[in-house]
Design a protein around this motif. Sequence first.
Motif, mmCIF file in Angstrom:
data_model
loop_
_atom_site.group_PDB
_atom_site.id
_atom_site.type_symbol
_atom_site.label_atom_id
_atom_site.label_comp_id
_atom_site.label_asym_id
_atom_site.label_seq_id
_atom_site.Cartn_x
_atom_site.Cartn_y
_atom_site.Cartn_z
ATOM 1 N N LEU A 12 0.867 -1.293 0.030
ATOM 2 C CA LEU A 12 0.075 -0.008 -0.008
ATOM 3 C C LEU A 12 0.705 1.297 -0.149
ATOM 4 O O LEU A 12 2.210 1.315 0.717
ATOM 5 C CB LEU A 12 -0.932 0.094 1.457
ATOM 6 N N ARG A 13 0.473 2.393 -0.524
ATOM 7 C CA ARG A 13 1.082 3.612 -0.513
ATOM 8 C C ARG A 13 0.029 4.405 -0.002
ATOM 9 O O ARG A 13 -0.996 4.618 -0.557
ATOM 10 C CB ARG A 13 1.600 3.995 -2.132
ATOM 11 N N VAL A 14 0.412 5.165 1.073
ATOM 12 C CA VAL A 14 -0.325 5.988 1.802
ATOM 13 C C VAL A 14 0.333 7.102 1.960
ATOM 14 O O VAL A 14 1.500 7.409 2.321
ATOM 15 C CB VAL A 14 -0.937 5.228 3.026
ATOM 16 N N GLN A 20 -2.100 7.088 10.765
ATOM 17 C CA GLN A 20 -2.379 6.369 9.267
ATOM 18 C C GLN A 20 -2.224 4.660 9.358
ATOM 19 O O GLN A 20 -3.016 4.297 8.914
ATOM 20 C CB GLN A 20 -1.427 6.989 8.203
ATOM 21 N N ARG A 23 -5.555 3.697 10.611
ATOM 22 C CA ARG A 23 -6.632 3.792 9.567
ATOM 23 C C ARG A 23 -6.620 2.526 8.604
ATOM 24 O O ARG A 23 -7.298 2.174 8.214
ATOM 25 C CB ARG A 23 -6.454 5.144 9.047
ATOM 26 N N VAL A 24 -5.329 2.312 8.313
ATOM 27 C CA VAL A 24 -5.028 1.327 7.309
ATOM 28 C C VAL A 24 -5.324 -0.158 7.775
ATOM 29 O O VAL A 24 -5.977 -0.988 7.133
ATOM 30 C CB VAL A 24 -3.512 1.310 6.936
ATOM 31 N N GLU A 46 5.286 10.024 1.920
ATOM 32 C CA GLU A 46 4.558 8.954 1.541
ATOM 33 C C GLU A 46 5.009 7.907 2.560
ATOM 34 O O GLU A 46 6.342 7.379 2.790
ATOM 35 C CB GLU A 46 4.642 8.660 0.180
ATOM 36 N N TYR A 48 4.922 3.629 2.516
ATOM 37 C CA TYR A 48 4.958 2.195 1.886
ATOM 38 C C TYR A 48 4.746 1.109 2.604
ATOM 39 O O TYR A 48 5.664 1.022 3.625
ATOM 40 C CB TYR A 48 5.970 2.065 0.970
ATOM 41 N N TRP A 63 -9.316 -2.342 1.493
ATOM 42 C CA TRP A 63 -8.303 -1.181 1.356
ATOM 43 C C TRP A 63 -8.762 -0.214 0.241
ATOM 44 O O TRP A 63 -8.951 0.670 0.392
ATOM 45 C CB TRP A 63 -6.966 -1.729 1.139
ATOM 46 N N GLU A 64 -9.191 -0.912 -0.990
ATOM 47 C CA GLU A 64 -9.489 -0.250 -2.068
ATOM 48 C C GLU A 64 -10.890 0.536 -1.894
ATOM 49 O O GLU A 64 -10.974 1.554 -2.201
ATOM 50 C CB GLU A 64 -9.761 -1.154 -3.448
ATOM 51 N N PHE A 68 -7.715 3.526 -0.284
ATOM 52 C CA PHE A 68 -6.229 3.129 -0.310
ATOM 53 C C PHE A 68 -5.675 2.623 -1.877
ATOM 54 O O PHE A 68 -6.291 1.637 -2.302
ATOM 55 C CB PHE A 68 -5.622 2.254 0.823
ATOM 56 N N CYS A 70 -3.368 0.140 -3.478
ATOM 57 C CA CYS A 70 -2.521 -1.152 -3.293
ATOM 58 C C CYS A 70 -2.421 -2.078 -4.450
ATOM 59 O O CYS A 70 -3.179 -2.052 -5.392
ATOM 60 C CB CYS A 70 -3.534 -2.103 -1.949
#
Length: 132
Positions: A12-14, A20, A23-24, A46, A48, A63-64, A68, A70
């Motif tokens: 994932l890239r957030v 955070q 939240r993920v 960012e 990762y 996640w999508e 997010f 991913c």
Amino acid sequence: MINAEERKAVRLRVPQAVGQLGRVLAPVAEARINVESLNTVTVNDEAYLTVVPDNNRKAIELWEKAGFLCEEVNLIGLELPNKAGELATVANRLGQAGIDIRYCYASSRGTENNWVFLSTSNDQEALRQIRS
């Protein structure tokens, strides 16, 4: 012989922000998806995350849905004896075979064995070298 297996992780890239990680992880926790392993790296603003959940398909879906970005990535999972030099032996064997270890993370709980996850330039050859 070392237990070595192909594994799939979710990357994932957030945005990097306080809270955070919570939240993920919240959507997968609510769905009772277990996180077997987690690695995070922050570059500038960012983060990762490389996550090995026990249900990739459902985790990606959640996640999508949460917004997010991913993708599923390949890893090698190793179960190594919890003894000095075990990971060095594997790393040297792969290096001598010309296989690049892109990244690696490990966990030790003081038990007989450690879990190590590798991303390599050639997973199939790496598995062959590790198992030989």
